[in-house]
Design a protein around this motif. Sequence first.
Motif, PDB file in Angstrom:
ATOM      1  N   VAL A 134      -6.925   2.260  -1.857  1.00  0.00           N
ATOM      2  CA  VAL A 134      -5.838   1.438  -1.345  1.00  0.00           C
ATOM      3  C   VAL A 134      -5.761   0.158  -2.188  1.00  0.00           C
ATOM      4  O   VAL A 134      -6.774  -0.486  -2.458  1.00  0.00           O
ATOM      5  N   GLY A 165       5.970  -1.187   1.515  1.00  0.00           N
ATOM      6  CA  GLY A 165       6.415  -2.391   0.830  1.00  0.00           C
ATOM      7  C   GLY A 165       7.311  -3.258   1.694  1.00  0.00           C
ATOM      8  O   GLY A 165       7.955  -2.784   2.640  1.00  0.00           O
ATOM      9  N   PRO A 223       7.883   0.404  -3.190  1.00  0.00           N
ATOM     10  CA  PRO A 223       6.537  -0.088  -3.483  1.00  0.00           C
ATOM     11  C   PRO A 223       6.005   0.528  -4.772  1.00  0.00           C
ATOM     12  O   PRO A 223       6.341   1.653  -5.132  1.00  0.00           O
ATOM     13  N   ARG A 272      -0.082  10.800  -0.607  1.00  0.00           N
ATOM     14  CA  ARG A 272      -0.221   9.341  -0.661  1.00  0.00           C
ATOM     15  C   ARG A 272       0.922   8.696   0.117  1.00  0.00           C
ATOM     16  O   ARG A 272       2.043   9.192   0.120  1.00  0.00           O
ATOM     17  N   SER A 304       3.421  -5.020  -1.570  1.00  0.00           N
ATOM     18  CA  SER A 304       3.302  -3.560  -1.554  1.00  0.00           C
ATOM     19  C   SER A 304       1.855  -3.158  -1.319  1.00  0.00           C
ATOM     20  O   SER A 304       0.920  -3.885  -1.675  1.00  0.00           O
ATOM     21  N   TYR A 350      -0.270   0.229  -2.122  1.00  0.00           N
ATOM     22  CA  TYR A 350      -0.331   1.538  -2.766  1.00  0.00           C
ATOM     23  C   TYR A 350      -1.461   2.337  -2.133  1.00  0.00           C
ATOM     24  O   TYR A 350      -2.572   1.833  -1.953  1.00  0.00           O
ATOM     25  N   ASN A 351      -1.164   3.596  -1.761  1.00  0.00           N
ATOM     26  CA  ASN A 351      -2.160   4.471  -1.148  1.00  0.00           C
ATOM     27  C   ASN A 351      -2.684   3.844   0.148  1.00  0.00           C
ATOM     28  O   ASN A 351      -3.886   3.570   0.295  1.00  0.00           O
ATOM     29  N   ALA A 352      -1.773   3.643   1.090  1.00  0.00           N
ATOM     30  CA  ALA A 352      -2.056   2.850   2.285  1.00  0.00           C
ATOM     31  C   ALA A 352      -3.212   3.401   3.118  1.00  0.00           C
ATOM     32  O   ALA A 352      -3.966   2.627   3.721  1.00  0.00           O
ATOM     33  N   ASP A 375       2.813   4.895   0.424  1.00  0.00           N
ATOM     34  CA  ASP A 375       2.974   3.539  -0.092  1.00  0.00           C
ATOM     35  C   ASP A 375       3.906   2.764   0.832  1.00  0.00           C
ATOM     36  O   ASP A 375       4.901   3.312   1.324  1.00  0.00           O
ATOM     37  N   LEU A 410       2.608   0.618  -7.895  1.00  0.00           N
ATOM     38  CA  LEU A 410       1.210   0.401  -8.230  1.00  0.00           C
ATOM     39  C   LEU A 410       1.038  -0.961  -8.889  1.00  0.00           C
ATOM     40  O   LEU A 410       1.722  -1.275  -9.863  1.00  0.00           O
TER      41      LEU A 410
END
Length: 766
Positions: free
Chosen positions: A756, A700, A138, A696, A717, A719-721, A698, A140
């Motif tokens: 997120v 995907g 995953p 963090r 994806s 990012y920063n779930a 992530d 950004l």
Amino acid sequence: MGLFLLLLLFLPISFAQAQDRVTLNGTLRSAVTGEVLIGASVSVAGTTTGVETNTNGVYALPLNPGTYQIQFSYIGFQTLTREVVLTTNTRLNVELLENSNQLGEVVVESERNTFQERLTTPQMSMETLSSREAKLLPALFGEVDIIKTLQLKPGIQSGGEGSSGLFVRGGSSDQNLVLLDDALVYNPSHLFGFFSVFNPDAVRGVELYKGGFPAQFGGRLSSVLDVKLREGNRKENDVSGGIGLIASRLTVEGPIQKDKSSFLVSGRRTYVDVFTRMINKAKESDPDWSPIPDYYFYDFNAKATFELGPNDRLFLSGYYGRDFFKFNDEDFDFNFNWGNRVGSARWAHQFSPRFFVNTTFSASNYQYQIKNQLDIYSFSLTSHITDLTLKSDFEYISSEHHHLRFGGSAIDHRFTVGRLEANSQDGTVNVGAGNNYRGQEYGVYASDDWALSPVFTLSYGLRLSGFLNNGKNFLGLEPRAAASYRFTETLTLKANYTRMFQYVHLISNTGASLPTDIWYPSSPGVKPQRSDQFTVGLTKLYKDKYLFSTEAYYKKMNRQLDLRDGAQIFGTEELEQEFVFGTGDSYGQEFYVEKKEGKTTGWIGYTLSWSNRTFPDLNNGKTFPTRFDRRHDLSVVAIQEVHKRLSATATFVYGTGNAYSLPVQRFVFQDVNGEDYTVIPVYPERNSFRLAAYHRLDLGLVWRLRPKRGSSDLTFSVYNAYNRRNPYFVYFETIKDEENNQITGFVAKQVSLFPVIPSVTYNFKF
């Protein structure tokens, strides 16, 4: 002189081994595209005798006359075994079929061979990565980034939230040698460091050396990032690309002359600026609206490969990329752009089955320009560095016991430092400042990989480097040594020592939020940096599918350069007066475990480390941690094959917060009673505080579609779930008494960049 003595030592040993031997040699290629396979394994089945293909995909395996089962393998390709009868030197070119299921069991055999190679070679402190691996993780905004993927390996850290800079084993970002098809790249970042300049569609693979540097590399202290571009399909035309939330990319490749030459052209562009312009235009009638800055970047890669004959190949590569940042309103017109231009031409020649040479000429330029137009005056600020490089690298393989490398390089550096021009509209004021410098860097080297026995291998070499500037000639003797001892078939002990010199230095205004950095040459007043690194480690293979390694390192750095407190780096003719010099050290322990077999694959990396600097003119001469000193650094990467067409990925990272300088108190200064007063912060020792820890998660998904022609997928994806607000920087907000407008205190505030962020990217190839 020392280099020639070293050659005299190597050559008799090497040629003595060459008697009564025959050589199996050839080129390994992909059966689908015709591209050469670099670092592929060629070995005698059932033995430890084997070699890897070089940067041209060529192998040379010296053997006694006889009949052998020869095994050819490469990651992502099916392993091939051929019976070969050797009576004389024999050329055997091989094409390998790609695995139909890139994530399944079929890939296991070739990847297991890479584990075996890590056990047998003396090379350590090295990470390899292919674009195929990077695209599974995953990212950004859905933008795959090779440098960010490398930051998931132990000993390789980011500078903080959103940064793609590399800080390797306690070194600063300018201490990384970045090469794109053998050409220097000075600023490998887009979007203020959030993304790298390397388009994953154009990149074949990456090798990063954290230590144990081969003798052919020099000029930086901490790492070598060697990026190779793809050659393009020699058999048929292909079009591939992707459409994401903030950027799109397109790659076109194919044969110029089928099976003889090929081309590849790849480009990408962000389009955030399209939306910000629409928003600004819609809001232009609002008097309270503050325009959003305009930002975008684009880059292009191109490569052409020509097979001139059975022993000669020509490679032409180019890169061009620019970033643009604009802010315009009624009172302020600010324009900032920066970027790289890189080109290289490489000729590969094979003198004999065991003797090769690569000769490369390259040109590289990095520059930035800031322009500001106001009602009464305008100014522009420019800095750039331009390099012309010529290098030749020779290889001679005398036997399976000796692999000799030697060569040399020369670089002409040209620097423009802080070129400032300011003018008034009426023409009465015209101001200019800045300096131009020039320096020549050169180096010669020789090295040998010597397999003394089936269990003990020694790699040793010597590099002589130098730099000439303003009549001052600096010389550096750089010994390299590495050894590996294999206790069992699955356990190896390794150790190495490396000395490196660095002759160009990055001067960074750490108070600036824009990449207004200046490269400065060694001079009579600025001596070259030097580092000495020692590393020892163990590598263990468990059940042929788990690779465990641990390495302990210590690095001592001399003649480190920084800016004195309150330094001015623009508009000054005496820039060296703003420098201070000191020492640094870093040390730590890295742990790594990787699994490449089964439906669940991935790795875990952990680093415990310290990084410090000592400057007599800073921090009262006391040692202080660097900004990128990170006590604990953990990364966990998991890839799960859910279905033949569906794979899930997850990445978790944790790192100790960056060291930071914050004021502990303030005092008020008032020059004249009744006038406005000034609040002056008081700082304790440098970098004595820590930001909050960074962590963090992530997630995907890669869903492979079934188009009528070619291949495509949808990549989802997050990012920063769990929406961790990681610190970017800290500032202090002033608290005032509203009645008398007096300052009553200050409150620290944290700025975070990314909450997120879900994203989706459509990738295609046909």
